[in-house]
Design a protein around this motif. Structure first.
Motif, short mmCIF file in Angstrom:
data_model
loop_
_atom_site.label_atom_id
_atom_site.label_comp_id
_atom_site.label_asym_id
_atom_site.label_seq_id
_atom_site.Cartn_x
_atom_site.Cartn_y
_atom_site.Cartn_z
N PHE A 203 0.82 -1.20 0.00
CA PHE A 203 0.00 0.00 0.00
C PHE A 203 0.87 1.27 0.00
CE2 PHE A 203 -3.88 -2.37 0.99
CZ PHE A 203 -4.80 -1.64 0.26
N GLU A 204 1.99 1.22 0.68
CA GLU A 204 2.90 2.38 0.66
C GLU A 204 3.43 2.61 -0.75
OE1 GLU A 204 5.46 3.79 3.40
OE2 GLU A 204 4.82 2.61 5.11
N LEU A 206 1.99 1.71 -3.53
CA LEU A 206 0.87 2.17 -4.36
C LEU A 206 0.64 3.65 -4.16
CD1 LEU A 206 -1.55 1.78 -6.22
CD2 LEU A 206 -2.87 0.99 -4.23
N TYR A 207 0.59 4.08 -2.91
CA TYR A 207 0.31 5.48 -2.62
C TYR A 207 1.43 6.39 -3.14
CZ TYR A 207 -1.79 9.39 -0.11
OH TYR A 207 -2.40 10.58 0.19
N ALA A 229 -0.29 -2.67 -6.89
CA ALA A 229 -1.71 -2.66 -7.23
C ALA A 229 -2.16 -4.04 -7.70
CB ALA A 229 -1.99 -1.61 -8.30
N MET A 280 -9.87 -1.28 -3.22
CA MET A 280 -8.47 -0.85 -3.20
C MET A 280 -8.38 0.67 -3.20
SD MET A 280 -5.30 -2.01 -5.66
CE MET A 280 -6.06 -1.44 -7.18
N ASN A 284 -6.82 2.84 -0.18
CA ASN A 284 -5.67 3.68 -0.49
C ASN A 284 -5.90 5.12 -0.06
OD1 ASN A 284 -3.05 4.07 -2.13
ND2 ASN A 284 -4.44 5.56 -3.05
N SER A 285 -7.13 5.62 -0.25
CA SER A 285 -7.41 7.02 0.07
C SER A 285 -7.60 7.26 1.56
CB SER A 285 -8.68 7.48 -0.67
OG SER A 285 -9.81 6.76 -0.24
N TYR A 287 -5.74 5.42 4.04
CA TYR A 287 -4.61 4.88 4.80
C TYR A 287 -3.57 5.96 5.16
CZ TYR A 287 -0.12 2.34 5.25
OH TYR A 287 1.11 1.90 5.65
#
Length: 469
Positions: A203-204, A206-207, A229, A280, A284-285, A287
């Motif tokens: 997730f890190e 991805l962001y 992703a 997802m 993501n938005s 976290y």
């Protein structure tokens, strides 16, 4: 690696610039375009936008051209930057009448968004959003109602595992782990720590790749995000199968994924292929933005005794009113007004949503200028945050500015506005309540540098000394 990245960036922008040239040739020469510059040939101002602090990028050009509107070239696209209260109102009120959402190429790849978004996305959005709105999952009160005592249990377990018995901790690392743990429970119904630890890096990545250069070679931020992703999507698709099997056996589950899968099974809402991308995107938005806000809240509360004491008084009153062993309900969370003022001031100085891209559906007349059809718009939501016209001594951390006399309409939009405003914005008050009733703390590096270009990041992770109450 830096030289290779810059070389590939130039190649990419060279190709994209061909599109830009064709668009410019279609412009009517009589149109009065906004002031500004498209930057260097081919390259535009993409590098400055992505690799310098967004606040500096806006401030420099606002002083040179206009504080409300100016043009530039980003990612090979002629782009108009809109700033200020009038712009905030304009975008909020006219989406999607005159403008539509536009995603960068990286974002489209990560979340499988069709390139022809204007032809396909409205239907998908209206369909996928329906169960979310009906169930109220993304509203703060929905968090409390559907999770009940679960979130309190997760919070206490987190502090017991990572804070209790410690004399020093790094706040940013811990609140990221906590935020992702809650997200996994809320969205997916998973409360297994090892699963969360396994997925955290994905997730890190991805962001971090959302606003990266759209050149995906091994080792680049874009490539890492694309791999992340894909891995996250596979995990969620596996969970979808598990949810379908469990629901078919009559199991009752309260997480968002289970409700969307259940709705889809009834043939009402979401096609299976879109569920993983919806979940997802929501995770993501929620976290890093929540973790960032919490981390800097904790920092400023810890280094300002006056703020700390006011927060303590407020939470002591709430703790007494609810009694021991009772969950902090939504009604009491709403009473934590000063804590919310601290959160708002934190988000003003450390915004996690610097802006959003849009595209002009038709020629738009704004402030005497024409924004041609097809041009991209960067809605600079943070454009007012550090402007002394709207906030006295904007460089100072002062929660009192959000008490009593609130900012004028459209001068402060930390979550956007209108139908696309960000959900979950009140989440921080619950976490601070648990923290403030257990600890006092001292910030080790009060002058710690803040890195990051579009998203603020504490350089040292905000280390603090803990004192147990």
């Amino acid at each position: 690696m830096d030289f290779l990245l810059q070389s590939l960036l130039l190649i990419l922008i060279t190709l994209l610039s061909l599109i830009c040239v064709l668009q410019k040739r279609r412009l009517d020469g009589t149109k009065k375009l906004p002031p500004g510059s498209f930057g260097l040939p081919l390259v535009g101002e993409t590098y400055q936008f992505l690799f310098t602090k967004i606040g500096h990028f806006l401030e420099e050009r606002s002083k040179k051209y206009s504080s409300e509107i100016f043009k530039t070239n980003l990612l090979g696209e002629p782009t108009v930057i809109l700033c200020g209260p009038a712009a905030n109102k304009f975008v909020s009120m006219n989406d999607p009448k005159l403008i539509k959402v536009w995603y960068m190429k990286t974002q489209r790849r990560f979340f499988n968004i069709p390139d022809q978004i204007h032809a396909t996305m409205p239907k998908q959005v209206s369909v996928s959003a329906a169960p979310v709105k009906i169930l109220g999952f993304l509203k703060p009160e929905g968090l409390v109602r559907y999770m009940g005592t679960k979130i309190e249990s997760i919070t206490h377990q987190h502090f017991m595992t990572h804070w209790e018995g410690k004399t020093e901790v790094k706040v940013y690392t811990l609140v990221k782990a906590f935020s992702l743990t809650v997200a996994y429970q809320f969205f997916l119904g998973i409360d297994e720590p090892h699963h969360v630890e396994k997925i955290a890096t994905k997730f890190e990545n991805l962001y971090s790749g959302l606003y990266s250069v759209p050149v995906c070679f091994p080792g680049s931020a874009c490539h890492r995000a694309l791999k992340a992703a894909s891995a996250i999507r596979k995990d969620i698709q596996f969970l979808i199968k598990e949810k379908i099997e469990a629901l078919s056996k009559g199991h009752v589950m309260d997480d968002l994924l289970a409700h969307i899968v259940g709705a889809e099974q009834d043939g009402k809402y979401v096609p299976k292929l879109g569920i993983s991308n919806i979940i997802m995107g929501l995770m993501n938005s929620s976290y890093i933005p929540i973790a960032t806000t919490l981390a800097f809240m904790i920092k400023h509360i810890g280094q300002r005794p006056d703020i700390f004491q006011k927060v303590v008084y407020e939470h002591d009153d709430i703790a007494k009113s609810k009694g021991s062993g009772t969950t902090l309900d939504w009604e009491r969370i709403l009473k934590l007004k000063y804590t919310w003022a601290v959160a708002q001031e934190t988000m003003r100085l450390y915004p996690t949503a610097p802006g959003a891209f849009r595209e002009a559906i038709t020629d738009i007349t704004y402030e005497g200028f024409t924004i041609p059809k097809g041009w991209k718009i960067f809605w600079a939501i943070i454009g007012t945050n550090n402007n002394p016209r709207y906030f006295d001594e904007p460089e100072n951390f002062d929660p009192s500015r959000f008490e009593g006399n609130v900012p004028a309409p459209y001068t402060y939009l930390p979550f956007g506005a209108g139908p696309r405003s960000c959900p979950g914005k009140d989440y921080t008050r619950f976490v601070i309540h648990i923290l403030i009733t257990k600890f006092k703390w001292e910030v080790i590096f009060p002058e710690e540098k803040v890195s990051g270009t579009l998203i603020p990041t504490p350089a040292e992770g905000i280390p603090i000394r803990l004192y147990h109450i």
